[in-house]
Design a protein around this motif. Structure first.
Motif, short mmCIF file in Angstrom:
data_model
loop_
_atom_site.label_atom_id
_atom_site.label_comp_id
_atom_site.label_asym_id
_atom_site.label_seq_id
_atom_site.Cartn_x
_atom_site.Cartn_y
_atom_site.Cartn_z
N ASN A 1 -4.70 -3.84 -3.49
CA ASN A 1 -4.52 -3.90 -4.94
C ASN A 1 -3.25 -4.62 -5.35
OD1 ASN A 1 -5.95 -1.09 -4.30
ND2 ASN A 1 -6.74 -1.93 -6.20
N ALA A 2 -2.22 -4.50 -4.53
CA ALA A 2 -0.95 -5.14 -4.87
C ALA A 2 -0.13 -5.30 -3.60
CB ALA A 2 -0.16 -4.29 -5.88
N ILE A 51 3.45 -0.48 -7.93
CA ILE A 51 4.06 -1.12 -6.77
C ILE A 51 5.56 -1.29 -6.98
CG2 ILE A 51 3.58 -3.50 -7.50
CD1 ILE A 51 3.02 -4.11 -4.50
N GLN A 92 8.35 -0.01 -4.47
CA GLN A 92 9.31 -0.95 -3.87
C GLN A 92 10.74 -0.47 -4.07
OE1 GLN A 92 9.09 -5.11 -4.58
NE2 GLN A 92 10.75 -5.35 -3.15
N LYS A 108 -5.52 3.30 -4.78
CA LYS A 108 -5.07 1.91 -4.63
C LYS A 108 -4.25 1.76 -3.36
CE LYS A 108 -5.24 0.85 -9.48
NZ LYS A 108 -4.57 0.45 -10.67
N VAL A 109 -4.21 0.55 -2.86
CA VAL A 109 -3.48 0.24 -1.64
C VAL A 109 -2.45 -0.84 -1.94
CG1 VAL A 109 -3.68 -0.52 0.75
CG2 VAL A 109 -5.56 0.74 -0.31
N TYR A 110 -1.20 -0.59 -1.58
CA TYR A 110 -0.15 -1.58 -1.79
C TYR A 110 0.50 -1.90 -0.45
CZ TYR A 110 -0.11 0.39 -6.62
OH TYR A 110 -0.43 0.85 -7.88
N ILE A 111 0.95 -3.14 -0.30
CA ILE A 111 1.75 -3.51 0.88
C ILE A 111 3.14 -3.90 0.40
CG2 ILE A 111 1.95 -5.06 2.86
CD1 ILE A 111 -0.93 -5.85 2.48
N VAL A 112 4.16 -3.32 1.01
CA VAL A 112 5.53 -3.71 0.67
C VAL A 112 6.28 -3.98 1.97
CG1 VAL A 112 7.69 -3.01 -0.43
CG2 VAL A 112 5.52 -2.32 -1.44
#
Lengths: 114, 208
Positions: A47-48, B112, B116, B152-156
């Motif tokens: 999603n992000a 996000i 972060q 939801k899926v976030y990548i940081v």
């Protein structure tokens, strides 16, 4: 690009030419941004994500222009709103409309036949 | 050695009087919403570790072979020595040593940007210095809501800057302890009047 100190002394013809160059560059850059945005979106599995200090967020925007008034009414989605088209016509005829204000700006359009 | 957690350091910054509550051995007031994300955590952890797949999470393509299976699971522990007197300890929700990423699950509304900027994420990055990113899964605390609103899926990415900011934040928290002023969150009379105090009715400063 003209330097700020040259703007005041440039002719109108030079200024319009500068505008044309900048406007074309802006269009090219916007098209390029769209291509990059589409490429990135096609690669997003999530999603992000954050890449190089930028957040990339998949968002969904809904478009309702083909929804009829009857359908909207069933969802309680009708509101009273000001008709600016009507007010615009009245204001242009010289009527002072309480609460209305105006700004004046320059529209620049290419009228040369290509 | 004094062992600190992210939530303890956070309390030092936001309401330092809770450090005293903690030293007195008081327990935070039991609030139902502290526990209500547990079921969601378990379902997500079981899914990403392959223990029990859940159709509602089919869109999550990341696997984590190691997830917490008990509270304070040693398999998920991170430990950061600060100096001879202090260290920080925490527990990630899951991690993948081969792909060098860790998992964080949050129920509720998390953007996000919020993730972060989270010092919890930065501390975990500091505790896992070879890891390059974290995956956040965030959604409603009630799994029944996931069909309509999938988590939801976030990548940081985890960066050296994150790690430095985490250490600076930890040291700032330690400085609050060393300064010996624990009046944070109290009114002019030294009383806690915050209805949302972490220790709630058990807060020592509500009963002065």
């Amino acid at each position: 690009m003209l330097q700020p100190e040259d703007l005041a002394t440039a002719t109108k013809e030079q200024l319009v030419k500068e505008f044309e160059v900048a406007d074309n560059a802006k269009d090219e850059m916007e098209a390029y941004c769209k291509v990059i945005r589409d490429e990135l979106a096609s690669r997003m599995q999530v999603n992000a994500e954050v890449v190089n200090g930028f957040s990339l967020i998949k968002t969904t925007k809904y478009v309702f222009k083909n929804v009829t008034m009857d359908v909207a009414r069933t969802f309680g989605a009708i509101k009273e709103a000001i008709d600016t088209v009507v007010l615009n016509k009245i204001a242009k005829s010289g009527v002072q409309i309480p609460g209305a204000s105006s700004t004046t700006y320059l529209m620049i359009r290419n009228v040369t036949q290509k | 050695m004094i062992i600190l957690s992210f939530s303890t350091i956070n309390m030092l910054y936001t309401a330092s009087h809770n450090w005293i509550n903690k030293q007195m051995g008081l327990k935070p007031e039991d609030r139902p919403y502290f526990k209500r994300g547990r079921a969601a955590h378990r379902i997500i952890q079981d899914h990403v570790s392959g223990v029990r797949l859940d159709d509602r999470l089919a869109h999550i393509n990341y696997k984590f072979p190691i997830v917490e299976t008990v509270d304070f699971d040693p398999k998920c522990k991170i430990f950061v020595p600060v100096d001879k007197n202090y260290a920080v300890r925490g527990y990630v929700d899951g991690h993948d040593p081969v792909n060098r990423r860790f998992l964080e699950i949050k129920t509720g509304v998390w953007s996000i940007g919020k993730y972060q900027n989270s010092f919890q994420r930065k501390i975990y990055s500091l505790g896992l210095p070879s890891y390059t990113e974290s995956i956040m899964v965030t959604g409603e605390w009630d799994p029944n809501a996931w069909k309509m609103a999938p988590p939801k899926v976030y990548i940081v990415p985890s960066t050296p800057k994150d790690r430095q900011e985490a250490m600076d934040w930890i040291i700032g928290g330690i400085n609050i302890i060393e300064k010996g002023d624990f009046s944070g969150g109290l009114d002019a009379g030294g009383v806690c009047t915050n209805p949302y105090c972490y220790y709630g009715v058990n807060c020592h400063f509500k009963h002065l």
